[in-house]
Design an enzyme around this catalytic site. Structure first.
Site, PDB file in Angstrom:
ATOM      1  N   ARG A 294     -16.840 -46.579 -10.276  1.00  0.00           N
ATOM      2  CA  ARG A 294     -15.836 -46.130 -11.260  1.00  0.00           C
ATOM      3  C   ARG A 294     -15.571 -47.238 -12.276  1.00  0.00           C
ATOM      4  O   ARG A 294     -15.444 -46.985 -13.476  1.00  0.00           O
ATOM      5  CB  ARG A 294     -14.532 -45.740 -10.540  1.00  0.00           C
ATOM      6  CG  ARG A 294     -13.405 -45.407 -11.514  1.00  0.00           C
ATOM      7  CD  ARG A 294     -12.136 -44.950 -10.816  1.00  0.00           C
ATOM      8  NE  ARG A 294     -11.094 -44.645 -11.784  1.00  0.00           N
ATOM      9  CZ  ARG A 294      -9.892 -44.156 -11.476  1.00  0.00           C
ATOM     10  NH1 ARG A 294      -9.584 -43.920 -10.216  1.00  0.00           N
ATOM     11  NH2 ARG A 294      -9.003 -43.913 -12.410  1.00  0.00           N
TER      12      ARG A 294
ATOM     13  N   ASN B 222     -13.938 -35.354  -8.119  1.00  0.00           N
ATOM     14  CA  ASN B 222     -14.145 -35.347  -9.568  1.00  0.00           C
ATOM     15  C   ASN B 222     -15.584 -35.675  -9.929  1.00  0.00           C
ATOM     16  O   ASN B 222     -16.341 -36.107  -9.067  1.00  0.00           O
ATOM     17  CB  ASN B 222     -13.204 -36.376 -10.198  1.00  0.00           C
ATOM     18  CG  ASN B 222     -11.892 -35.750 -10.608  1.00  0.00           C
ATOM     19  OD1 ASN B 222     -11.862 -34.654 -11.136  1.00  0.00           O
ATOM     20  ND2 ASN B 222     -10.800 -36.452 -10.354  1.00  0.00           N
TER      21      ASN B 222
ATOM     22  N   CYS C 240      -7.536 -29.068  -9.224  1.00  0.00           N
ATOM     23  CA  CYS C 240      -7.080 -30.331  -9.821  1.00  0.00           C
ATOM     24  C   CYS C 240      -5.568 -30.390  -9.703  1.00  0.00           C
ATOM     25  O   CYS C 240      -4.895 -29.370  -9.827  1.00  0.00           O
ATOM     26  CB  CYS C 240      -7.462 -30.347 -11.292  1.00  0.00           C
ATOM     27  SG  CYS C 240      -6.684 -31.648 -12.250  1.00  0.00           S
ATOM     28  N   ASP C 241      -5.043 -31.593  -9.484  1.00  0.00           N
ATOM     29  CA  ASP C 241      -3.588 -31.670  -9.341  1.00  0.00           C
ATOM     30  C   ASP C 241      -2.854 -31.922 -10.661  1.00  0.00           C
ATOM     31  O   ASP C 241      -1.626 -31.910 -10.705  1.00  0.00           O
ATOM     32  CB  ASP C 241      -3.192 -32.719  -8.292  1.00  0.00           C
ATOM     33  CG  ASP C 241      -3.669 -34.110  -8.651  1.00  0.00           C
ATOM     34  OD1 ASP C 241      -4.109 -34.322  -9.795  1.00  0.00           O
ATOM     35  OD2 ASP C 241      -3.588 -34.997  -7.785  1.00  0.00           O
TER      36      ASP C 241
ATOM     37  N   HIS D 151      -9.286 -30.762 -16.919  1.00  0.00           N
ATOM     38  CA  HIS D 151      -8.853 -31.928 -17.712  1.00  0.00           C
ATOM     39  C   HIS D 151      -9.036 -31.657 -19.209  1.00  0.00           C
ATOM     40  O   HIS D 151      -9.254 -32.589 -20.002  1.00  0.00           O
ATOM     41  CB  HIS D 151      -9.608 -33.220 -17.299  1.00  0.00           C
ATOM     42  CG  HIS D 151      -9.196 -33.729 -15.953  1.00  0.00           C
ATOM     43  ND1 HIS D 151      -9.645 -34.927 -15.428  1.00  0.00           N
ATOM     44  CD2 HIS D 151      -8.353 -33.225 -15.017  1.00  0.00           C
ATOM     45  CE1 HIS D 151      -9.118 -35.128 -14.231  1.00  0.00           C
ATOM     46  NE2 HIS D 151      -8.319 -34.097 -13.958  1.00  0.00           N
TER      47      HIS D 151
ATOM     48  N   TYR E 238      -4.959 -35.120 -20.160  1.00  0.00           N
ATOM     49  CA  TYR E 238      -6.287 -35.689 -20.420  1.00  0.00           C
ATOM     50  C   TYR E 238      -6.788 -35.408 -21.831  1.00  0.00           C
ATOM     51  O   TYR E 238      -7.742 -36.055 -22.278  1.00  0.00           O
ATOM     52  CB  TYR E 238      -7.301 -35.200 -19.382  1.00  0.00           C
ATOM     53  CG  TYR E 238      -7.149 -35.951 -18.075  1.00  0.00           C
ATOM     54  CD1 TYR E 238      -7.765 -37.187 -17.892  1.00  0.00           C
ATOM     55  CD2 TYR E 238      -6.367 -35.458 -17.042  1.00  0.00           C
ATOM     56  CE1 TYR E 238      -7.614 -37.899 -16.709  1.00  0.00           C
ATOM     57  CE2 TYR E 238      -6.205 -36.163 -15.864  1.00  0.00           C
ATOM     58  CZ  TYR E 238      -6.837 -37.381 -15.699  1.00  0.00           C
ATOM     59  OH  TYR E 238      -6.678 -38.090 -14.547  1.00  0.00           O
TER      60      TYR E 238
ATOM     61  N   ARG F 222      -8.453 -48.824 -15.461  1.00  0.00           N
ATOM     62  CA  ARG F 222      -7.722 -48.082 -14.416  1.00  0.00           C
ATOM     63  C   ARG F 222      -8.344 -48.319 -13.032  1.00  0.00           C
ATOM     64  O   ARG F 222      -7.621 -48.424 -12.041  1.00  0.00           O
ATOM     65  CB  ARG F 222      -7.734 -46.591 -14.773  1.00  0.00           C
ATOM     66  CG  ARG F 222      -7.003 -45.700 -13.796  1.00  0.00           C
ATOM     67  CD  ARG F 222      -5.510 -45.929 -13.806  1.00  0.00           C
ATOM     68  NE  ARG F 222      -4.857 -45.256 -12.704  1.00  0.00           N
ATOM     69  CZ  ARG F 222      -3.666 -45.580 -12.205  1.00  0.00           C
ATOM     70  NH1 ARG F 222      -2.949 -46.557 -12.742  1.00  0.00           N
ATOM     71  NH2 ARG F 222      -3.151 -44.909 -11.210  1.00  0.00           N
TER      72      ARG F 222
HETATM   73  P1  NAD Z   1     -11.864 -43.321  -2.552  1.00  0.00           P
HETATM   74  O1  NAD Z   1     -13.096 -44.016  -3.034  1.00  0.00           O
HETATM   75  O2  NAD Z   1     -10.733 -44.113  -2.029  1.00  0.00           O
HETATM   76  O3  NAD Z   1     -12.267 -42.291  -1.385  1.00  0.00           O
HETATM   77  C1  NAD Z   1     -13.393 -41.522  -1.371  1.00  0.00           C
HETATM   78  C2  NAD Z   1     -14.035 -41.571   0.013  1.00  0.00           C
HETATM   79  O4  NAD Z   1     -15.174 -40.718  -0.012  1.00  0.00           O
HETATM   80  C3  NAD Z   1     -14.564 -42.953   0.435  1.00  0.00           C
HETATM   81  O5  NAD Z   1     -14.063 -43.293   1.711  1.00  0.00           O
HETATM   82  C4  NAD Z   1     -16.078 -42.786   0.442  1.00  0.00           C
HETATM   83  O6  NAD Z   1     -16.723 -43.556   1.442  1.00  0.00           O
HETATM   84  C5  NAD Z   1     -16.213 -41.317   0.739  1.00  0.00           C
HETATM   85  N1  NAD Z   1     -17.480 -40.714   0.316  1.00  0.00           N
HETATM   86  C6  NAD Z   1     -18.210 -40.975  -0.789  1.00  0.00           C
HETATM   87  N2  NAD Z   1     -19.280 -40.171  -0.828  1.00  0.00           N
HETATM   88  C7  NAD Z   1     -19.214 -39.369   0.275  1.00  0.00           C
HETATM   89  C8  NAD Z   1     -20.014 -38.315   0.779  1.00  0.00           C
HETATM   90  N3  NAD Z   1     -21.115 -37.924   0.139  1.00  0.00           N
HETATM   91  N4  NAD Z   1     -19.641 -37.711   1.930  1.00  0.00           N
HETATM   92  C9  NAD Z   1     -18.525 -38.092   2.578  1.00  0.00           C
HETATM   93  N5  NAD Z   1     -17.722 -39.092   2.146  1.00  0.00           N
HETATM   94  C10 NAD Z   1     -18.070 -39.714   1.009  1.00  0.00           C
HETATM   95  O7  NAD Z   1     -11.402 -42.388  -3.742  1.00  0.00           O
HETATM   96  P2  NAD Z   1      -9.950 -41.755  -4.057  1.00  0.00           P
HETATM   97  O8  NAD Z   1      -9.363 -42.514  -5.189  1.00  0.00           O
HETATM   98  O9  NAD Z   1      -9.169 -41.623  -2.818  1.00  0.00           O
HETATM   99  O10 NAD Z   1     -10.366 -40.341  -4.621  1.00  0.00           O
HETATM  100  C11 NAD Z   1     -11.086 -39.401  -3.844  1.00  0.00           C
HETATM  101  C12 NAD Z   1     -11.614 -38.286  -4.714  1.00  0.00           C
HETATM  102  O11 NAD Z   1     -10.576 -37.410  -5.085  1.00  0.00           O
HETATM  103  C13 NAD Z   1     -12.241 -38.737  -6.031  1.00  0.00           C
HETATM  104  O12 NAD Z   1     -13.344 -37.913  -6.331  1.00  0.00           O
HETATM  105  C14 NAD Z   1     -11.157 -38.516  -7.036  1.00  0.00           C
HETATM  106  O13 NAD Z   1     -11.659 -38.396  -8.338  1.00  0.00           O
HETATM  107  C15 NAD Z   1     -10.619 -37.229  -6.502  1.00  0.00           C
HETATM  108  N6  NAD Z   1      -9.300 -36.809  -6.971  1.00  0.00           N
HETATM  109  C16 NAD Z   1      -9.252 -35.635  -7.632  1.00  0.00           C
HETATM  110  C17 NAD Z   1      -8.069 -35.144  -8.079  1.00  0.00           C
HETATM  111  C18 NAD Z   1      -8.070 -33.874  -8.851  1.00  0.00           C
HETATM  112  O14 NAD Z   1      -7.163 -33.619  -9.601  1.00  0.00           O
HETATM  113  N7  NAD Z   1      -9.106 -33.032  -8.747  1.00  0.00           N
HETATM  114  C19 NAD Z   1      -6.886 -35.840  -7.821  1.00  0.00           C
HETATM  115  C20 NAD Z   1      -6.951 -37.039  -7.135  1.00  0.00           C
HETATM  116  C21 NAD Z   1      -8.186 -37.504  -6.697  1.00  0.00           C
HETATM  117  C1  G6P Z   2      -4.911 -37.062 -11.722  1.00  0.00           C
HETATM  118  C2  G6P Z   2      -6.097 -36.214 -12.004  1.00  0.00           C
HETATM  119  C3  G6P Z   2      -7.210 -36.531 -11.039  1.00  0.00           C
HETATM  120  C4  G6P Z   2      -7.533 -38.000 -11.096  1.00  0.00           C
HETATM  121  C5  G6P Z   2      -6.307 -38.810 -10.847  1.00  0.00           C
HETATM  122  C6  G6P Z   2      -6.634 -40.260 -11.164  1.00  0.00           C
HETATM  123  O1  G6P Z   2      -4.341 -36.728 -10.520  1.00  0.00           O
HETATM  124  O2  G6P Z   2      -5.833 -34.850 -11.948  1.00  0.00           O
HETATM  125  O3  G6P Z   2      -8.313 -35.741 -11.332  1.00  0.00           O
HETATM  126  O4  G6P Z   2      -8.511 -38.324 -10.134  1.00  0.00           O
HETATM  127  O5  G6P Z   2      -5.266 -38.423 -11.691  1.00  0.00           O
HETATM  128  O6  G6P Z   2      -5.678 -41.057 -10.639  1.00  0.00           O
HETATM  129  P1  G6P Z   2      -5.923 -42.615 -10.493  1.00  0.00           P
HETATM  130  O7  G6P Z   2      -4.622 -43.090 -10.006  1.00  0.00           O
HETATM  131  O8  G6P Z   2      -7.055 -42.757  -9.472  1.00  0.00           O
HETATM  132  O9  G6P Z   2      -6.328 -43.127 -11.813  1.00  0.00           O
HETATM  133 MN    MN Z   3      -7.784 -33.697 -11.868  1.00  0.00          MN
END
Ligand code: NAD
Ligand code: G6P
Ligand code: MN
Length: 465
Positions: free
Chosen positions: A96, A150, A173-174, A203, A268, A288
């Site tokens: 990232r 994401n 998405c949240d 987004h 976004y 970030r």
């Molecule tokens: P993070 O890196 O802390 O956690 C992700 C975990 O996934 C890690 O432990 C990693 O080892 C594991 N991982 C990676 N590839 C994998 C695979 N193929 N199979 C199983 N495990 C795997 O990340 P985070 O900040 O906690 O975010 C997690 C995810 O949630 C990200 O994709 C982030 O963008 C997403 N997210 C989405 C939203 C949304 O609005 N859609 C909101 C918040 C977070």
């Molecule tokens: C929001 C978005 C997510 C994104 C997150 C990033 O919740 O909807 O899609 O992953 O923000 O937050 P961060 O704290 O990791 O920048």
């Molecule tokens: Mn999102």
């Protein structure tokens, strides 16, 4: 008390959001009783402290569970599950950081999901998600796969193509829900008091109505008026609760509504409508990703370790009861009030709406198919849907205005080309994806960014020819 008990797998068990999600599952155990919880991750070391924290948590607060395991074994993880809650980050926070810093070197937006950063993350994520879904389907063919990973727009475009008939894959998405949580109070209401109407890509969308569930009145104009007049942070105090990144971002909505006063945009859109402001705002040496690595990631690790240490010394419980005053809460809404992180709340609410066929309204990514008349039928739109045990049933939108239509068509071309480039291994389409993205535009610039991404993503990208 509901009688059927469900089985859940949290995929990305090592995610920074997992401890919170596990606590949430404890808080709603009466409303949403579980028999089994599994954590699955590909990184054993990262998942271990979170998994051990879970052992302590569930031993103290979920004695009704028949089974809890954390594992890196797919068969153990995916056999006999009703719901997979997916939050993986292919390449981790380390990648990232590069996604964000490379475009900033060239004066272009560097962001997790928007602009070129979303492209690089998209290529990695699409491949990881497709493999993961095949694996889940091998062991649990009817499990609901609720995906947060994401960049959700690009993941949704890919899952639509590879699993076209699988209505049990839902991408969520949240952000829009958080916007409702934060801004509905401007009309004296809570998020759960209003029924949203919204259209766009993930987004990249706009609220068009927020109906008061009790009176049927659209309260969006009240919010827009207040945003137009500014100083909403005084009334909402969101500056107290969030970090600087989110303070700036929510405050920026006032400016967006002043410029486009007829709808409430997703936060976004700041990256696409104000790229100059945003490039100047971001520190290219400390993005970030760095804030998250030094903030949330560290806090979560320390939190889990502190519980593990406390358990080793005292052999007894930590104060989850005190933390959330659980005894006084007996429903998800009350639990949410006591709960800090919305992320867990939303996905658990979605699982519950499916489990009990509640048909609550959520904003999800679904295939257009006539929801918006004047956009491509294949587009993966983010719109309001009722969700029950048949999946997502979207509300019709009608035509969208020319400005939004133009923006959406460009952005969707970028998303499609990103998925094409990934699945076909096409350099040409990758280049086109970046050029059509309105944060890049210039071909020579796009090529430089793309070549830099290819060189640092050797372990993740397919060969782009
Ligand atoms: P993070 O890196 O802390 O956690 C992700 C975990 O996934 C890690 O432990 C990693 O080892 C594991 N991982 C990676 N590839 C994998 C695979 N193929 N199979 C199983 N495990 C795997 O990340 P985070 O900040 O906690 O975010 C997690 C995810 O949630 C990200 O994709 C982030 O963008 C997403 N997210 C989405 C939203 C949304 O609005 N859609 C909101 C918040 C977070
Ligand atoms: C929001 C978005 C997510 C994104 C997150 C990033 O919740 O909807 O899609 O992953 O923000 O937050 P961060 O704290 O990791 O920048
Ligand atoms: Mn999102």
């Amino acid at each position: 008390m509901n009688s059927k008990r469900f089985s859940i797998c949290i995929v990305g068990g090592g995610s920074t959001y997992t401890p919170d999600m596990m606590e949430m599952l404890c808080l709603v155990k009466k409303e949403f009783p579980l028999r089994k919880i599994v954590l699955y991750d590909i990184d054993e070391k990262r998942q271990k402290p979170i998994g051990e924290f879970g052992s302590i948590l569930f031993q103290e607060y979920y004695s009704e569970l028949d089974e809890y395991v954390f594992t890196c074994d797919k068969e153990t993880a995916f056999t006999d599950i009703d719901f997979a809650l997916v939050q993986i980050r292919q390449g981790g926070l380390e990648m990232r950081e590069l996604d964000e810093k490379i475009p900033l070197k060239y004066g272009v937006i560097g962001q997790e999901t928007c602009g070129p950063g979303g492209f690089a993350y998209g290529v990695r994520s699409v491949l990881g998600m497709i493999e993961l879904i095949h694996d889940i389907r091998q062991y649990s063919k009817d499990a609901w796969i609720l995906n947060y990973s994401n960049p959700a727009a690009i993941v949704a475009e890919a899952t639509k193509r590879i699993f076209p008939d699988d209505y049990r894959i839902l991408n969520i998405c949240d952000m829009p829900i958080s916007i409702m949580d934060i801004f509905a109070p401007l009309a004296g209401l809570k998020r759960t008091d209003v029924e949203p109407r919204y259209f766009g890509l993930n987004h990249f969308g706009w609220f068009t109505h927020l109906y008061n569930k009790e009176t049927g009145k659209d309260v969006l104009p009240v919010l827009l008026d207040k945003l137009k007049n500014g100083h909403c942070d005084d009334e909402l105090h969101y500056t107290d609760k969030n970090d600087d990144y989110w303070n700036f971002t929510f405050k920026h909505l006032e400016k967006m509504v002043q410029d486009y006063p007829y709808s409430l945009p997703n936060t976004y859109l700041q990256y696409y409508l104000y790229p100059n402001t945003m490039v100047n705002h971001i520190d290219p040496n400390y993005t970030r990703a760095n804030e998250v690595i030094d903030g949330r990631e560290k806090r979560v690790k320390e939190y889990c370790q502190s519980i593990i240490d406390l358990h080793a010394i005292r052999g007894t419980q930590y104060d989850l009861d005190k933390k959330y005053a659980q005894e006084s809460h007996d429903g998800i809404e009350q639990a949410t009030v006591a709960h800090n992180d919305a992320h867990a709340t939303y996905i658990v609410e979605l699982a519950m709406s499916i489990a009990y066929n509640r048909k609550d309204t959520f904003l999800l990514m679904v295939k257009n198919n006539g929801i918006v008349n004047n956009l491509d039928d294949g587009m993966m739109l983010e719109v309001a849907c009722q969700v029950g045990n048949h999946g997502a049933e979207p509300f019709h939108v009608g035509d969208v205005p020319t400005f939004e239509k133009g923006l959406l068509e460009g952005q969707y071309a970028y998303e499609k080309l990103t998925v094409d480039a990934t699945l076909e291994g096409s350099y040409q389409k990758a280049l086109q994806a970046l050029v059509v993205n309105r944060t890049v535009v210039d071909t020579d610039l796009a090529r430089k960014i793309l070549d830099d991404y290819i060189s640092v993503n050797k372990d993740y990208f397919p060969k782009l020819k």
